[in-house]
Design a protein around this motif. Structure first.
Motif, mmCIF file in Angstrom:
data_model
loop_
_atom_site.group_PDB
_atom_site.id
_atom_site.type_symbol
_atom_site.label_atom_id
_atom_site.label_comp_id
_atom_site.label_asym_id
_atom_site.label_seq_id
_atom_site.Cartn_x
_atom_site.Cartn_y
_atom_site.Cartn_z
ATOM 1 N N ASP A 162 18.954 142.340 153.521
ATOM 2 C CA ASP A 162 19.799 143.472 153.134
ATOM 3 C C ASP A 162 20.189 143.374 151.661
ATOM 4 N N VAL A 163 20.591 142.192 151.221
ATOM 5 C CA VAL A 163 21.051 142.012 149.841
ATOM 6 C C VAL A 163 19.903 142.181 148.850
ATOM 7 N N GLN A 164 18.750 141.621 149.152
ATOM 8 C CA GLN A 164 17.616 141.737 148.246
ATOM 9 C C GLN A 164 17.158 143.181 148.096
ATOM 10 N N THR A 165 17.164 143.917 149.193
ATOM 11 C CA THR A 165 16.775 145.330 149.142
ATOM 12 C C THR A 165 17.752 146.123 148.284
ATOM 13 N N PHE A 166 19.046 145.908 148.513
ATOM 14 C CA PHE A 166 20.084 146.601 147.745
ATOM 15 C C PHE A 166 20.015 146.208 146.274
ATOM 16 N N MET A 167 19.863 144.910 146.006
ATOM 17 C CA MET A 167 19.864 144.390 144.647
ATOM 18 C C MET A 167 18.710 144.962 143.832
ATOM 19 N N GLY A 168 17.529 145.044 144.433
ATOM 20 C CA GLY A 168 16.373 145.571 143.725
ATOM 21 C C GLY A 168 16.536 147.031 143.354
ATOM 22 N N ALA A 169 16.967 147.832 144.313
ATOM 23 C CA ALA A 169 17.155 149.264 144.059
ATOM 24 C C ALA A 169 18.263 149.494 143.044
ATOM 25 N N GLU A 170 19.330 148.717 143.133
ATOM 26 C CA GLU A 170 20.473 148.865 142.235
ATOM 27 C C GLU A 170 20.101 148.467 140.809
ATOM 28 N N ALA A 171 19.276 147.428 140.649
ATOM 29 C CA ALA A 171 18.868 146.990 139.310
ATOM 30 C C ALA A 171 18.091 148.090 138.599
ATOM 31 N N VAL A 172 17.149 148.683 139.293
ATOM 32 C CA VAL A 172 16.353 149.768 138.706
ATOM 33 C C VAL A 172 17.244 150.944 138.334
ATOM 34 N N ALA A 173 18.132 151.326 139.237
ATOM 35 C CA ALA A 173 19.012 152.479 139.003
ATOM 36 C C ALA A 173 19.977 152.224 137.851
ATOM 37 N N ARG A 174 20.533 150.998 137.767
ATOM 38 C CA ARG A 174 21.500 150.697 136.721
ATOM 39 C C ARG A 174 20.842 150.644 135.344
ATOM 40 N N VAL A 175 19.654 150.060 135.252
ATOM 41 C CA VAL A 175 18.947 150.001 133.963
ATOM 42 C C VAL A 175 18.645 151.414 133.468
ATOM 43 N N GLU A 176 18.112 152.237 134.339
ATOM 44 C CA GLU A 176 17.792 153.610 133.936
ATOM 45 C C GLU A 176 19.056 154.386 133.569
ATOM 46 N N GLY A 177 20.112 154.188 134.332
ATOM 47 C CA GLY A 177 21.362 154.902 134.065
ATOM 48 C C GLY A 177 21.963 154.549 132.726
ATOM 49 N N ILE A 178 21.963 153.269 132.383
ATOM 50 C CA ILE A 178 22.533 152.824 131.106
ATOM 51 C C ILE A 178 21.698 153.334 129.930
ATOM 52 N N LEU A 179 20.385 153.246 130.036
ATOM 53 C CA LEU A 179 19.515 153.729 128.962
ATOM 54 C C LEU A 179 19.661 155.236 128.768
ATOM 55 N N ARG A 180 19.712 155.960 129.855
ATOM 56 C CA ARG A 180 19.848 157.421 129.771
ATOM 57 C C ARG A 180 21.191 157.801 129.148
ATOM 58 N N SER A 181 22.239 157.053 129.496
ATOM 59 C CA SER A 181 23.566 157.315 128.957
ATOM 60 C C SER A 181 23.585 157.116 127.438
ATOM 61 N N LYS A 182 22.906 156.081 126.955
ATOM 62 C CA LYS A 182 22.885 155.826 125.513
ATOM 63 C C LYS A 182 22.123 156.897 124.756
ATOM 64 N N VAL A 183 21.052 157.398 125.353
ATOM 65 C CA VAL A 183 20.282 158.467 124.721
ATOM 66 C C VAL A 183 21.110 159.745 124.662
ATOM 67 N N GLU A 184 21.854 160.017 125.726
ATOM 68 C CA GLU A 184 22.691 161.215 125.774
ATOM 69 C C GLU A 184 23.807 161.163 124.725
ATOM 70 N N LYS A 185 24.355 159.960 124.500
ATOM 71 C CA LYS A 185 25.396 159.811 123.484
ATOM 72 C C LYS A 185 24.855 160.077 122.084
ATOM 73 N N ILE A 186 23.625 159.624 121.838
ATOM 74 C CA ILE A 186 22.989 159.854 120.547
ATOM 75 C C ILE A 186 22.764 161.357 120.337
ATOM 76 N N ALA A 187 22.317 162.035 121.391
ATOM 77 C CA ALA A 187 22.025 163.467 121.320
ATOM 78 C C ALA A 187 23.267 164.300 121.011
ATOM 79 N N LYS A 188 24.433 163.802 121.422
ATOM 80 C CA LYS A 188 25.688 164.539 121.212
ATOM 81 C C LYS A 188 26.222 164.403 119.792
ATOM 82 N N LYS A 189 25.736 163.408 119.071
ATOM 83 C CA LYS A 189 26.254 163.185 117.714
ATOM 84 C C LYS A 189 25.760 164.242 116.740
#
Length: 202
Positions: free
Chosen positions: A175-202
């Motif tokens: 259960d933990v490995q399944t959750f951890m893998g999916a969460e890692a992918v989602a968090r990396v993409e979310g953080i990168l997308r957030s930084k790009v969006e902040k740049i676009a707003k400047k």
């Protein structure tokens, strides 16, 4: 012995990182990926605790000590894990009950065992535990009443399942490995997308 929860998501994370190469610097991408991985690992620890709690009758005091993020990912090494404490738990962690000269305890939920000639006591340090007359020979407890050189009968605290034994049991680990893998992918993409969006707003 060291036990770690790990899951392989290198291919997926590298694919996500490549999507942002034209918008962010390589260093910023690596830094964000490490941040995302560590965030996913931190979010997975409550999952470890939740799954262990489902299967074992462990008290919250001891449950909170069982896992930590180690090692942590960084810009130079996108690898992280959840380290499970490898120390055996004192029997008191499983809410034992005194019944005459014996202790009854349910370590794994639904399975009660009886430990004869044992008792619950509080030491002068304030620590409460389950004790019996005897000593451990490697992993096995040997009951004995002969006196030591000081003229006292040896009294030893009783321990039970190792923490990592509970943490890496099939139901918990999967259960933990399944959750951890999916969460890692989602968090990396979310953080990168957030930084790009902040740049676009400047």
């Amino acid at each position: 012995m060291k036990i770690y929860f790990t899951t392989e998501k290198k291919g997926e994370i590298e694919r996500i990182m490549r999507q942002f190469e034209k918008q962010l610097s390589r260093q910023e991408i690596l830094k964000s990926a490490a941040q995302g991985i560590n965030s996913a690992l931190a979010r997975s620890i409550p999952r470890v605790n939740k799954q262990v709690k489902k299967e074992y009758n462990i008290s919250q005091k001891y449950l909170s000590r069982m896992a930590e993020v180690r090692p942590k990912a960084n810009s130079y090494n996108l690898y992280g894990g959840i380290h499970i404490n490898d120390k055996r738990l004192p029997l008191i962690a499983f809410k034992p009950k005194q019944r005459g000269s014996s202790i009854s305890v349910s370590i794994h939920k639904g399975k009660t065992i009886t430990i004869r000639d044992s008792f619950i006591a509080t030491m002068t340090s304030g620590h409460t535990g389950v004790f019996s007359r005897g000593l451990y020979d490697k992993k096995d407890f040997i009951t004995e009443r002969k006196k030591t050189a000081s003229g006292k009968i040896r009294i030893t605290q009783i321990h039970s399942s190792s923490v990592f034994g509970m943490g890496i049991s099939r139901g918990v680990a999967y259960d933990v490995q399944t959750f951890m893998g999916a969460e890692a992918v989602a968090r990396v993409e979310g953080i990168l997308r957030s930084k790009v969006e902040k740049i676009a707003k400047k």
